[in-house]
Design an enzyme around this catalytic site. Structure first.
Site, PDB file in Angstrom:
ATOM      1  N   LYS A 124      57.100 121.167  37.309  1.00  0.00           N
ATOM      2  CA  LYS A 124      56.584 121.184  38.539  1.00  0.00           C
ATOM      3  C   LYS A 124      57.390 122.232  39.701  1.00  0.00           C
ATOM      4  O   LYS A 124      58.325 122.816  39.941  1.00  0.00           O
ATOM      5  CB  LYS A 124      56.541 119.669  39.600  1.00  0.00           C
ATOM      6  CG  LYS A 124      55.392 119.969  40.159  1.00  0.00           C
ATOM      7  CD  LYS A 124      53.991 118.988  38.838  1.00  0.00           C
ATOM      8  CE  LYS A 124      52.964 119.420  40.085  1.00  0.00           C
ATOM      9  NZ  LYS A 124      52.282 118.218  39.407  1.00  0.00           N
ATOM     10  N   ASP A 164      48.167 122.267  43.082  1.00  0.00           N
ATOM     11  CA  ASP A 164      48.688 121.191  42.875  1.00  0.00           C
ATOM     12  C   ASP A 164      48.290 120.767  44.878  1.00  0.00           C
ATOM     13  O   ASP A 164      47.282 121.380  45.403  1.00  0.00           O
ATOM     14  CB  ASP A 164      49.749 120.021  42.757  1.00  0.00           C
ATOM     15  CG  ASP A 164      50.283 119.329  42.720  1.00  0.00           C
ATOM     16  OD1 ASP A 164      49.570 118.442  41.509  1.00  0.00           O
ATOM     17  OD2 ASP A 164      50.839 117.887  43.939  1.00  0.00           O
TER      18      ASP A 164
HETATM   19  O1  2IT Z   1      49.529 117.213  38.786  1.00  0.00           O
HETATM   20  C1  2IT Z   1      48.536 118.024  37.703  1.00  0.00           C
HETATM   21  O2  2IT Z   1      48.745 117.587  36.198  1.00  0.00           O
HETATM   22  C2  2IT Z   1      48.426 119.456  38.045  1.00  0.00           C
HETATM   23  N1  2IT Z   1      48.709 118.956  39.654  1.00  0.00           N
HETATM   24  C3  2IT Z   1      47.759 120.114  37.766  1.00  0.00           C
HETATM   25  C4  2IT Z   1      49.238 121.289  37.090  1.00  0.00           C
HETATM   26  C5  2IT Z   1      48.326 122.012  35.592  1.00  0.00           C
HETATM   27  O3  2IT Z   1      49.274 123.236  35.194  1.00  0.00           O
HETATM   28  O4  2IT Z   1      47.601 122.753  35.461  1.00  0.00           O
END
Ligand code: 2IT
Length: 447
Positions: A124, A164
């Protein structure tokens, strides 16, 4: 392994990291019993290794605003766990972003990605950049400055960011353009959530919301219920709430609430397609005010300042905005108004005491890492298409998404069914995700 002891040690090591400690606590209390039946986990210190990210990159992001003023933000990428594949997870641009927030999200992402059936590790990232009130040009300059540092950390077999909160198709476009410029690498699979003209997957924008509704349908079905005619309260009006609203309406439910930091819009007769389209306009404006929906559709939407979606009578509550957005008081208010179903779409959308209360009161409750996994799963499908240099049709992506959500539901049932026959979806999701990551770590040695 004793949850309380580990939590005490972690709290001493990471003081003040409330969201991170909350996320770890929830997983550890779910898995403690299973963990202790596997002495090989203890021997390899799986939990102690799993709760710490592999590494965190922190960097300064300096850019120039429209007035010519120099602005400095902080940028991060948390590479949490790569046991089952390259790091994968979104970027969050929000003024409240801290390392604790991104660590909680990276930790959650690791288990969520394990549930998707696809080979993706957890990561993340993001920044404390506040998109509210920024122009498109400012957003672009910030994204470019952010990528100036991030590009060295990522790659299609290394770490694949996506969107996100605060990062959607527009931001991913700017980030991808700058990545290619800096890296001179033109692989399409470095970011997901891309535009359709440069390697994006059809249905990725809708996927989190669609997947959440597919999961909810399975959960309701298992409990002998049908979503048709049910009133759904969503929170926020961003990408997730938008996709959920489309699918909820398609399935015959009525979306009666959306919200923003300014308050709630109650939509008694249910959201219309025009209103759903308007959510996109509101998001693109960067005003971050749900009141604009009521100004545009005064006959259908009633705005109340300072209130949340959980004050609106509904049958299913679907938090779809931010962590900890549903409190114990909110859970009690939902129950008072007759709601007994909550499917979390936001990551850790409910506070811990709210979840405990809802479970005690017999709510059907499912956690974000199961309900919202369709987003990252479809990112995984985008990576597959990029690696194949192909793009699939909508029906193909939708069918795969459907199967993945069904499989996640099955995993929750397999690991979460209790002695009395009811399914504890929190336990089910946590144990299923944990077992996969733990096994992968165990089999790859002490690293
Ligand atoms: O919280 C999540 O799963 C997302 N923001 C998507 C992450 C992604 O790599 O598609």
């Amino acid at each position: 392994m004793k949850t309380a002891e580990i939590m005490q040690r972690l709290a001493a090591k990471h003081p003040g990291e409330a969201e991170y400690l909350q996320a770890v606590q929830e997983v550890l209390e779910s898995i403690e019993e299973v963990y202790n039946q596997h002495p090989e986990f203890e021997k390899a210190q799986i939990v102690e290794r799993m709760v710490e990210p592999d590494r965190i990159f922190t960097f300064r992001v300096t850019w120039v605003d429209d007035k010519g003023q120099v602005q400095t933000n902080l940028g991060y990428r948390v590479q949490f766990n790569s046991a089952i594949g390259p790091y994968k997870g979104g970027l969050r641009f929000h003024k409240a972003v801290t390392p604790s927030m991104l660590k909680f999200l990276g930790f959650e992402q690791t288990f969520k990605n394990a549930l998707t059936t696809l080979p993706m590790g957890g990561g993340k990232g993001g920044s404390d950049f506040d998109p509210v009130g920024k122009s498109d040009a400012e957003i672009m300059r910030f994204c470019q400055a952010f990528m100036l540092e991030l590009w060295r950390c990522i790659g299609p077999d290394q770490d694949v960011p996506a969107g996100d909160v605060g990062v959607g198709g527009r931001e991913i476009g700017f980030l991808n353009g700058m990545y290619q410029k800096l890296a001179r690498q033109y692989h399409t699979g470095v970011l997901t959530g891309k535009g359709m003209t440069f390697g994006g997957s059809v249905l990725r924008p809708e996927a989190t919301g669609f997947g959440a509704l597919y999961f909810t349908q399975h959960m309701l079905h298992k409990a002998g219920k049908d979503i048709k005619g049910m009133r759904v309260a969503l929170s926020g009006f961003g990408n997730v709430a938008w996709g959920a609203a489309i699918k909820a309406v398609q399935l015959g439910a009525k979306v009666v609430a959306i919200s923003g930091p300014d308050g709630v819009c109650e939509i008694k007769d249910g959201i219309t397609p025009e209103m759903i389209d308007y959510m996109l306009v509101m998001r693109a404006s960067n005003h971050n005010k749900v009141e604009e929906m009521a100004q545009k559709f005064p006959a259908q939407a009633k705005f109340t300042a300072g209130k949340k979606s959980w004050s609106v009578p509904c049958d299913i509550a679907m938090p779809s905005a931010f962590q900890n957005e549903l409190s114990l008081e909110d859970a009690k208010e939902l129950e008072k108004n007759g709601c007994k179903i909550c499917a979390e779409i936001s990551n850790m959308g409910c506070q811990a005491d709210a979840i405990h209360y809802m479970q005690k009161q017999g709510f059907l409750f499912a956690p974000g890492k199961a309900v919202n996994a369709g987003g990252v799963a479809t990112s995984g499908l985008e990576m597959t298409q990029n690696a194949e240099h192909l793009s699939w049709k909508g029906e193909e992506v939708d069918e795969r998404l459907h199967h993945i959500m069904e499989s996640i539901h099955e995993q929750c049932v397999k690991f979460g069914t209790q002695a009395d026959g009811h399914v504890d979806y929190v336990k089910g999701a946590n144990i299923a995700g944990f077992m996969k990551v733990a096994t992968a770590m165990l089999e790859q040695g002490i690293i």
